[in-house]
Scaffold this motif. Sequence first.
Motif, mmCIF file in Angstrom:
data_model
loop_
_atom_site.group_PDB
_atom_site.id
_atom_site.type_symbol
_atom_site.label_atom_id
_atom_site.label_comp_id
_atom_site.label_asym_id
_atom_site.label_seq_id
_atom_site.Cartn_x
_atom_site.Cartn_y
_atom_site.Cartn_z
ATOM 1 N N HIS A 44 32.739 37.582 36.241
ATOM 2 C CA HIS A 44 31.605 37.198 35.887
ATOM 3 C C HIS A 44 31.678 35.625 35.096
ATOM 4 C CE1 HIS A 44 33.826 38.472 32.282
ATOM 5 N NE2 HIS A 44 33.066 37.622 31.401
ATOM 6 N N PHE A 45 32.907 34.943 35.103
ATOM 7 C CA PHE A 45 33.008 33.933 34.313
ATOM 8 C C PHE A 45 32.902 32.897 35.395
ATOM 9 C CE2 PHE A 45 35.386 30.313 32.956
ATOM 10 C CZ PHE A 45 35.045 30.154 31.894
ATOM 11 N N THR A 46 33.333 33.057 36.468
ATOM 12 C CA THR A 46 33.265 31.961 37.573
ATOM 13 C C THR A 46 32.315 32.226 38.701
ATOM 14 O OG1 THR A 46 35.045 32.978 38.996
ATOM 15 C CG2 THR A 46 35.633 31.278 37.148
ATOM 16 N N LEU A 47 31.922 33.444 38.778
ATOM 17 C CA LEU A 47 30.875 34.163 39.669
ATOM 18 C C LEU A 47 31.731 34.205 41.179
ATOM 19 C CD1 LEU A 47 27.573 32.580 38.579
ATOM 20 C CD2 LEU A 47 28.643 34.772 38.046
ATOM 21 N N GLU A 48 32.672 33.986 41.131
ATOM 22 C CA GLU A 48 33.524 34.145 42.536
ATOM 23 C C GLU A 48 34.173 35.580 43.072
ATOM 24 O OE1 GLU A 48 37.491 32.184 43.091
ATOM 25 O OE2 GLU A 48 36.995 31.524 40.960
ATOM 26 N N ARG A 84 30.154 52.930 33.533
ATOM 27 C CA ARG A 84 30.165 51.545 32.939
ATOM 28 C C ARG A 84 31.113 50.842 33.366
ATOM 29 N NH1 ARG A 84 24.953 50.045 31.223
ATOM 30 N NH2 ARG A 84 23.880 52.070 30.607
ATOM 31 N N ILE A 85 31.075 49.453 34.111
ATOM 32 C CA ILE A 85 32.283 48.831 34.535
ATOM 33 C C ILE A 85 32.485 47.646 33.406
ATOM 34 C CG2 ILE A 85 33.065 47.144 35.941
ATOM 35 C CD1 ILE A 85 32.857 50.003 36.969
ATOM 36 N N VAL A 86 33.631 47.655 32.854
ATOM 37 C CA VAL A 86 34.135 46.624 31.686
ATOM 38 C C VAL A 86 34.660 45.391 32.326
ATOM 39 C CG1 VAL A 86 35.368 46.300 29.638
ATOM 40 C CG2 VAL A 86 34.468 48.568 30.138
ATOM 41 N N SER A 87 35.392 45.432 33.428
ATOM 42 C CA SER A 87 36.126 44.417 34.069
ATOM 43 C C SER A 87 36.420 44.763 35.404
ATOM 44 C CB SER A 87 37.387 43.814 33.193
ATOM 45 O OG SER A 87 37.761 42.752 33.781
ATOM 46 N N GLY A 88 36.076 43.899 36.349
ATOM 47 C CA GLY A 88 36.366 43.955 37.763
ATOM 48 C C GLY A 88 37.349 43.099 38.163
ATOM 49 N N TYR A 89 36.861 42.091 39.108
ATOM 50 C CA TYR A 89 37.905 41.016 39.427
ATOM 51 C C TYR A 89 37.790 39.823 38.321
ATOM 52 C CZ TYR A 89 39.120 36.637 41.721
ATOM 53 O OH TYR A 89 39.885 35.395 41.980
ATOM 54 N N ARG A 90 39.003 39.059 38.064
ATOM 55 C CA ARG A 90 39.239 38.520 37.152
ATOM 56 C C ARG A 90 39.768 37.227 37.673
ATOM 57 N NH1 ARG A 90 42.642 40.518 32.837
ATOM 58 N NH2 ARG A 90 40.860 42.092 32.402
ATOM 59 N N ALA A 91 38.942 36.205 37.511
ATOM 60 C CA ALA A 91 39.610 34.903 38.370
ATOM 61 C C ALA A 91 41.037 34.307 37.465
ATOM 62 C CB ALA A 91 38.540 33.906 38.401
ATOM 63 N N PRO A 92 41.880 33.736 38.159
ATOM 64 C CA PRO A 92 43.067 33.480 37.529
ATOM 65 C C PRO A 92 42.763 32.434 36.423
ATOM 66 C CG PRO A 92 43.527 33.446 39.827
ATOM 67 C CD PRO A 92 41.965 33.594 39.770
ATOM 68 N N ALA A 99 47.686 40.719 31.059
ATOM 69 C CA ALA A 99 49.054 40.397 31.608
ATOM 70 C C ALA A 99 48.976 38.828 32.480
ATOM 71 C CB ALA A 99 49.434 41.392 32.632
ATOM 72 N N ARG A 100 49.980 38.184 32.408
ATOM 73 C CA ARG A 100 50.070 37.025 33.148
ATOM 74 C C ARG A 100 49.741 36.892 34.472
ATOM 75 N NH1 ARG A 100 52.646 32.287 31.563
ATOM 76 N NH2 ARG A 100 53.726 33.284 30.084
ATOM 77 N N ASN A 101 50.148 37.943 35.186
ATOM 78 C CA ASN A 101 49.919 38.065 36.510
ATOM 79 C C ASN A 101 49.010 39.657 36.893
ATOM 80 O OD1 ASN A 101 50.023 37.853 39.326
ATOM 81 N ND2 ASN A 101 52.021 39.018 39.838
ATOM 82 N N HIS A 159 44.053 39.875 41.483
ATOM 83 C CA HIS A 159 44.250 40.338 42.853
ATOM 84 C C HIS A 159 43.218 41.193 43.310
ATOM 85 C CE1 HIS A 159 48.263 38.294 42.454
ATOM 86 N NE2 HIS A 159 48.458 39.060 41.620
ATOM 87 N N GLY A 160 42.305 41.519 42.622
ATOM 88 C CA GLY A 160 41.093 42.550 42.943
ATOM 89 C C GLY A 160 41.559 43.883 43.185
ATOM 90 N N SER A 161 42.740 44.281 42.254
ATOM 91 C CA SER A 161 43.335 45.489 42.469
ATOM 92 C C SER A 161 43.287 46.320 41.288
ATOM 93 C CB SER A 161 44.889 45.323 42.931
ATOM 94 O OG SER A 161 45.045 44.673 43.979
#
Length: 242
Positions: free
Chosen positions: A134-138, A163-171, A185-187, A192-194
Motif C-alpha cells: 500500500h506504500f509503493t502500490l507495487e 481483515r487484511i492487516v498486511s500483505g506484500y511489503r516492498a523492501p 524482520a530485516r528479511n 517476498h510475497g510469502s
Amino acid sequence: MLPCPGAVRCLAAIAIVSASTAAWAEPDPDSAPVPTSAPVNAIESTIEPQRARPDETPAALTKKAQRLADKARTAPMSPLERERWHRQLAARRGKPAPAPLNIHNNWTREVLPVPAQGPVAFDQDRIDLFFRCHFTLEPTDMDPRLFQALVAAARHFGTDQIRIVSGYRAPKYNLILRKKGREVARNSQHTHGSAVDFRIPGVPVGALHAWARRQRLGGVGFYRQSGFIHMDTGPIRYWNGR
C-alpha cells in the motif's frame, strides 16, 4: 487518262463491304448449329448443386437453438434422480443463500468477494494486485497457499469477512518501518510475497492463532495486543509480538 482519286476510294470501300458481307453470309462448315433456346432439362443438368466446402464452418446457432440442442443431447433423469433432486430443492426452499466471504484490505479499502461454498478459483494477477504494497502500490507474486489459508480459516470459523492487516511489503517500505522501530524482520517474508497478517472479526485472536499453528503451513506470529496473527510459507516457527 488517270481515274479520279475520289472514284478509286469509293471502289475500294465497296469492295471491303462486299467482302465483309460474304464472310457473314457464309457459315463455317466446322461449327455446329447453335439452337436459339435450350430445353429446361439441359439447362438444369449443367447446374451443379452447391455443396459446403470441408473448410466451411456452419452458421452459428442462436442462443435459443443452442439451448434446445443441448437439452436434446442431455439424458433424462431417472425417477430416483428426479426424486432426490426434488428433496434437495424442498430442503433449500425458503432459506437465504449463504453469504459470500468478503476479504477486506484495511489499507486500500478494497474488497475481494469469495464464494461461501465450493471450490475457489481466482486469477493470480488479481490476487497479486489485491495484496500489493500500500506504500509503493507495487504488486508481487504472492504465494497462492496464503489465499487458500485465508479462505480455509473463514470457513472453519463460519465467518463472512476477513481483515487484511498486511500483505506484500516492498523492501523500501520494510526498511522505513525498521527505522521507525516497528516489529519487522530485516528479511521479512512479507517482502517476498510469502506472508500475510490478518484478523477475523468476532473470532478471538487466540483461537485464530491456535488454528493457524495446526495448519503447519510455515511461520505463525501471535500479536495479541494488536489483535492479529501472522502466517507465512517459510520455515515452521512460532513467536509472539505486541
